[in-house]
Scaffold this motif. Structure first.
Motif, PDB file in Angstrom:
ATOM      1  N   GLU A 319      11.250  11.162  52.755  1.00  0.00           N
ATOM      2  CA  GLU A 319      10.167  10.628  51.927  1.00  0.00           C
ATOM      3  C   GLU A 319       9.113   9.895  52.761  1.00  0.00           C
ATOM      4  O   GLU A 319       8.059   9.550  52.252  1.00  0.00           O
ATOM      5  CB  GLU A 319      10.709   9.708  50.807  1.00  0.00           C
ATOM      6  CG  GLU A 319      11.298   8.406  51.274  1.00  0.00           C
ATOM      7  CD  GLU A 319      11.715   7.502  50.117  1.00  0.00           C
ATOM      8  OE1 GLU A 319      11.308   7.762  48.975  1.00  0.00           O
ATOM      9  OE2 GLU A 319      12.449   6.532  50.375  1.00  0.00           O
ATOM     10  N   ARG A 320       9.423   9.657  54.008  1.00  0.00           N
ATOM     11  CA  ARG A 320       8.439   9.014  54.885  1.00  0.00           C
ATOM     12  C   ARG A 320       7.724   9.999  55.797  1.00  0.00           C
ATOM     13  O   ARG A 320       6.530   9.847  56.058  1.00  0.00           O
ATOM     14  CB  ARG A 320       9.110   7.926  55.716  1.00  0.00           C
ATOM     15  CG  ARG A 320       9.398   6.675  54.904  1.00  0.00           C
ATOM     16  CD  ARG A 320      10.351   5.730  55.620  1.00  0.00           C
ATOM     17  NE  ARG A 320      10.497   4.499  54.857  1.00  0.00           N
ATOM     18  CZ  ARG A 320      11.265   4.382  53.796  1.00  0.00           C
ATOM     19  NH1 ARG A 320      11.959   5.429  53.353  1.00  0.00           N
ATOM     20  NH2 ARG A 320      11.338   3.237  53.145  1.00  0.00           N
ATOM     21  N   SER A 321       8.493  10.977  56.283  1.00  0.00           N
ATOM     22  CA  SER A 321       7.897  11.899  57.239  1.00  0.00           C
ATOM     23  C   SER A 321       8.694  13.193  57.342  1.00  0.00           C
ATOM     24  O   SER A 321       9.726  13.222  58.011  1.00  0.00           O
ATOM     25  CB  SER A 321       7.809  11.226  58.615  1.00  0.00           C
ATOM     26  OG  SER A 321       7.530  12.191  59.598  1.00  0.00           O
ATOM     27  N   THR A 350      10.277   5.836  61.999  1.00  0.00           N
ATOM     28  CA  THR A 350       9.949   6.422  60.702  1.00  0.00           C
ATOM     29  C   THR A 350      10.157   5.417  59.570  1.00  0.00           C
ATOM     30  O   THR A 350       9.394   5.392  58.598  1.00  0.00           O
ATOM     31  CB  THR A 350      10.800   7.678  60.460  1.00  0.00           C
ATOM     32  OG1 THR A 350      10.696   8.531  61.591  1.00  0.00           O
ATOM     33  CG2 THR A 350      10.339   8.411  59.219  1.00  0.00           C
ATOM     34  N   GLN A 352       9.484   2.481  59.447  1.00  0.00           N
ATOM     35  CA  GLN A 352       8.389   1.511  59.319  1.00  0.00           C
ATOM     36  C   GLN A 352       7.210   2.056  58.526  1.00  0.00           C
ATOM     37  O   GLN A 352       6.304   1.313  58.155  1.00  0.00           O
ATOM     38  CB  GLN A 352       7.913   1.105  60.711  1.00  0.00           C
ATOM     39  CG  GLN A 352       8.964   0.290  61.436  1.00  0.00           C
ATOM     40  CD  GLN A 352       8.506  -0.090  62.824  1.00  0.00           C
ATOM     41  OE1 GLN A 352       7.584  -0.881  62.970  1.00  0.00           O
ATOM     42  NE2 GLN A 352       9.137   0.487  63.826  1.00  0.00           N
ATOM     43  N   ILE A 353       7.236   3.362  58.283  1.00  0.00           N
ATOM     44  CA  ILE A 353       6.147   3.999  57.533  1.00  0.00           C
ATOM     45  C   ILE A 353       6.346   3.762  56.033  1.00  0.00           C
ATOM     46  O   ILE A 353       7.475   3.783  55.544  1.00  0.00           O
ATOM     47  CB  ILE A 353       6.138   5.529  57.805  1.00  0.00           C
ATOM     48  CG1 ILE A 353       6.008   5.803  59.303  1.00  0.00           C
ATOM     49  CG2 ILE A 353       5.049   6.228  57.001  1.00  0.00           C
ATOM     50  CD1 ILE A 353       6.225   7.275  59.666  1.00  0.00           C
ATOM     51  N   GLN A 354       5.249   3.530  55.306  1.00  0.00           N
ATOM     52  CA  GLN A 354       5.319   3.505  53.841  1.00  0.00           C
ATOM     53  C   GLN A 354       5.322   4.950  53.339  1.00  0.00           C
ATOM     54  O   GLN A 354       4.475   5.740  53.762  1.00  0.00           O
ATOM     55  CB  GLN A 354       4.097   2.778  53.267  1.00  0.00           C
ATOM     56  CG  GLN A 354       4.246   1.269  53.165  1.00  0.00           C
ATOM     57  CD  GLN A 354       5.484   0.834  52.406  1.00  0.00           C
ATOM     58  OE1 GLN A 354       5.795   1.377  51.352  1.00  0.00           O
ATOM     59  NE2 GLN A 354       6.215  -0.132  52.955  1.00  0.00           N
ATOM     60  N   PRO A 355       6.241   5.306  52.434  1.00  0.00           N
ATOM     61  CA  PRO A 355       6.260   6.693  51.950  1.00  0.00           C
ATOM     62  C   PRO A 355       4.961   7.047  51.213  1.00  0.00           C
ATOM     63  O   PRO A 355       4.453   6.253  50.434  1.00  0.00           O
ATOM     64  CB  PRO A 355       7.447   6.711  50.967  1.00  0.00           C
ATOM     65  CG  PRO A 355       8.269   5.528  51.319  1.00  0.00           C
ATOM     66  CD  PRO A 355       7.324   4.504  51.866  1.00  0.00           C
ATOM     67  N   GLU A 356       4.458   8.228  51.487  1.00  0.00           N
ATOM     68  CA  GLU A 356       3.336   8.746  50.701  1.00  0.00           C
ATOM     69  C   GLU A 356       3.895   9.396  49.444  1.00  0.00           C
ATOM     70  O   GLU A 356       4.996   9.941  49.462  1.00  0.00           O
ATOM     71  CB  GLU A 356       2.588   9.827  51.495  1.00  0.00           C
ATOM     72  CG  GLU A 356       1.671   9.295  52.568  1.00  0.00           C
ATOM     73  CD  GLU A 356       1.098  10.443  53.409  1.00  0.00           C
ATOM     74  OE1 GLU A 356       0.924  11.549  52.847  1.00  0.00           O
ATOM     75  OE2 GLU A 356       0.870  10.215  54.609  1.00  0.00           O
ATOM     76  N   ALA A 360       7.364  11.449  48.899  1.00  0.00           N
ATOM     77  CA  ALA A 360       8.403  10.791  48.099  1.00  0.00           C
ATOM     78  C   ALA A 360       8.855  11.702  46.950  1.00  0.00           C
ATOM     79  O   ALA A 360      10.050  11.781  46.641  1.00  0.00           O
ATOM     80  CB  ALA A 360       7.899   9.454  47.555  1.00  0.00           C
ATOM     81  N   SER A 396       6.063   2.573  40.484  1.00  0.00           N
ATOM     82  CA  SER A 396       6.581   2.723  41.843  1.00  0.00           C
ATOM     83  C   SER A 396       7.693   3.772  41.830  1.00  0.00           C
ATOM     84  O   SER A 396       8.038   4.308  40.775  1.00  0.00           O
ATOM     85  CB  SER A 396       7.137   1.389  42.335  1.00  0.00           C
ATOM     86  OG  SER A 396       8.333   1.100  41.660  1.00  0.00           O
ATOM     87  N   SER A 397       8.240   4.039  43.001  1.00  0.00           N
ATOM     88  CA  SER A 397       9.323   5.021  43.071  1.00  0.00           C
ATOM     89  C   SER A 397      10.648   4.422  42.606  1.00  0.00           C
ATOM     90  O   SER A 397      11.624   5.151  42.425  1.00  0.00           O
ATOM     91  CB  SER A 397       9.464   5.551  44.499  1.00  0.00           C
ATOM     92  OG  SER A 397       9.892   4.503  45.343  1.00  0.00           O
TER      93      SER A 397
END
Length: 424
Positions: A319-321, A350, A352-356, A360, A396-397
Motif C-alpha cells: 500500500e506504500r510502494s 518504505t 516512512q512513506i504515506q500510502p497513496e 492502498a 481514512s483507510s
DNA sequence: CACCGTCAAGTCGCA
DNA sequence: TGCGACTTGACGGTG
C-alpha cells in the motif's frame, strides 16, 4: 550468542493484551479474572518468543494488577500456582531469560519512609513473581537509583542503606541502571562497585544524561562504559545486560523511537558484538524491532526467517510502494542467500512513506481476495461501500482495515491473522 | 464505536 | 503549601 529482547508488550500478536482496573473496581472477583486473563497473555507472549527465537524478554509489572498494593490481598502465588509453574517450565524449555523493571515511581532512596516502604513492597512483589515462575538469579529486576532531593551524596547513601536491608531474594536479582535525569553511569557504577550490584548501561540515558565533565579526566566511549559496567556482573548474574534505544526524531530528548533504525543499530552492534552481553531494546514497536535486530545479526542466516517477516509486512509495503513490493519479492528469490540488511533497509525506507489512495486500494483488494469467494453478498456490499468511501477521500483507510480484520477473524485466515497490515 | 478525560505512581520546578 | 508537568497504557464514561 547474544540475545536481543524487548519490553513487556507485543505489537500485532493476538491475545497478548494486559488488562487492569481502577482502584475502586478492584474486587477479588475482578482481580482473579484479570490475573487469569493476563497469565493467558503472558503465556501467549512466551510462545511467540520461542517461535520467533527471542530469548530475552521483560515481563510487565502490571501482570498482577495492584500486585504490591493493599488493594490486592489475593494470595495470587497460591491461587495460580499451576499456571505459573506451566509458564515457568516453558521459559526453561525455551531457554528464555526474563527480567522485570519497576517503574519510575518505585523509589528506594526517598527521604519519605512511607515511599521507601512502598518501594520495598513493590520489589518484594517483583521477586515473588519471578520466584513463582521459578526463574534463576540471572533473571533480573532493573531499578533506577531514584531522586536527588537537593543532596546527591546523601541520596546515594540512603539508597545504599535501604539496599542493605532488602531481602536476599531481591538482592540476588536487583540490578541498577543509569537514568536520563539524575544518576549518570559514573554515579551508578560507583554505587554498583561499592555495593556489589550489577550495573546496566543504557545508551540513550547516557546520551541525555552524560557524566559530568569534572568527574572524568576524559569522556569514555560507550564501549568503555559498557566494559566498566561488565565488571560489576558475577557468574550467577548471567550475561551482562544492556539497554539500547534510539531517540525519536522531533520528540522530547530521551523519547524512545517508534522503531529501531538499522544503520545506527548495526554501528552499536559492531562495538559490542565481541562482548558477552544481552541487549534489551526499548522501542515502541517492541517485538517487531527485536525480531528485526535478531535477524540482522543472526548467524543462522535462514532465508525462511525473512520470508516469515515478509509475510507479515507485505501488505503494508504494497500500500506504500508497489515498486518496493516487487523489489523485495526479487530480493527473496534466491533461496541460498540471506539479504537481511537489504530486506530491512527497503522495509525501513518504505514504511516512512504515506500510502497513496490508489496503492492502498490495491493492497486492500489483495486482502479482500482471501474472502471474496466465501463472503456473503452483504459482506461484499459492505466492503465495496467502505472502499468507495475511501477512494473518494471521504474516510481514512482505517474503517476499511477494520472491516477486513473482522473478516480475517471470521474466516480464520491464518496468513492474514499474523499480518501487520492491520496494526501499523 | 470514536473520542477523551482520568487513573496510578513520586519527584521536582514553580507560584 | 499546593499544583501542574512528567510518563504510560488502559479504563471508563460521553456523545
Amino acid at each position: 550468542m547474544m540475545e536481543i529482547g524487548y519490553a513487556c508488550l507485543t505489537v500485532g500478536v493476538q491475545g497478548t493484551d494486559f488488562r487492569t482496573c481502577t482502584r475502586k473496581n478492584a474486587s477479588n472477583e475482578k482481580l482473579v479474572e484479570l490475573i487469569e486473563h493476563n497469565l493467558d497473555s503472558l503465556e501467549t507472549i512466551v510462545d511467540y518468543n520461542i517461535k520467533n527465537k527471542i530469548r530475552l524478554f521483560r515481563i510487565t509489572s502490571d501482570l498482577i494488577p495492584f500486585g504490591s498494593s493493599p488493594v490486592n490481598q489475593l494470595p495470587w502465588q497460591d491461587l495460580f500456582m499451576s499456571r505459573f509453574a506451566r509458564i515457568g517450565e516453558r521459559l526453561k524449555a525455551g531457554n528464555l531469560r526474563v527480567s522485570m523493571h519497576p517503574g519510575q515511581y518505585t523509589v528506594l532512596n526517598s527521604p519519605d519512609v512511607t515511599v521507601v516502604e512502598r518501594a520495598v513492597d513493590d520489589l518484594i512483589y517483583h521477586a515473588n513473581l519471578l520466584d513463582a515462575l521459578e526463574t534463576g538469579t540471572e533473571s533480573k529486576i532493573v531499578l533506577h537509583i531514584g531522586g536527588v532531593y537537593g543532596d546527591k551524596e546523601q541520596a546515594i547513601r540512603r539508597f545504599c542503606e535501604n539496599y542493605k536491608k532488602l531481602d536476599s531474594s531481591i538482592k540476588q536479582r536487583l540490578i541498577i541502571e543509569n537514568d536520563d535525569r539524575n544518576y549518570s553511569i559514573d554515579d551508578v557504577l560507583r554505587i554498583g562497585n561499592e555495593m556489589g550490584i550489577p550495573v546496566v548501561f543504557d545508551n540513550l540515558h547516557h546520551r541525555v544524561n552524560p557524566t559530568k565533565a569534572e568527574t572524568e579526566e576524559k569522556e569514555l566511549t560507550e564501549s568503555e562504559w559498557i566494559d566498566l559496567a561488565g565488571e560489576t556482573w558475577r557468574p550467577q548474574d548471567g550475561r551482562q545486560k544492556l539497554h539500547y534505544s534510539q531517540q525519536e526524531p522531533g520528540k522530547r530528548s530521551g523519547s524512545h523511537s517508534e522503531t529501531i533504525r538499522i544503520d545506527a543499530f548495526l554501528e552499536y552492534y559492531s562495538a559490542i558484538k565481541e562482548k558477552p552481553v544481552d541487549v534489551m531494546l526499548e522501542v515502541k514497536d517492541k517485538n517487531l524491532s527485536a525480531v528485526k535486530c535478531r535477524n540482522l545479526i543472526s548467524e543462522e542466516r535462514e532465508i525462511g526467517r525473512l520470508e516469515l517477516e515478509w509475510s507479515r509486512y507485505k501488505y503494508l509495503i504494497l500500500e506504500r510502494s508497489p515498486a518496493a513490493y516487487e523489489a523485495i519479492r526479487a530480493l527473496l528469490k534466491d533461496k541460498s542467500a540471506y539479504p537481511a540488511k537489504n530486506f530491512y533497509r527497503i522495509l525501513e525506507e518504505t514504511m516512512q512513506i504515506q500510502p497513496e489512495a490508489g496503492h492502498a486500494v490495491n493492497a486492500a483488494q489483495h486482502v479482500w481476495g482471501y474472502f471474496k469467494d466465501q463472503a456473503t453478498e452483504q459482506e461484499r456490499l459492505g466492503y465495496l461501500k467502505l472502499i468507495d468511501s475511501y477512494r473518494e477521500g471521504k474516510t481514512s483507510s482505517a474503517p476499511v482495515k477494520r472491516y477486513l480484520w473482522k473478516m480475517t477473524e471470521k474466516y480464520r485466515q491464518p496468513y492474514l491473522q499474523d499480518s501487520l497490515y492491520f496494526f501499523l
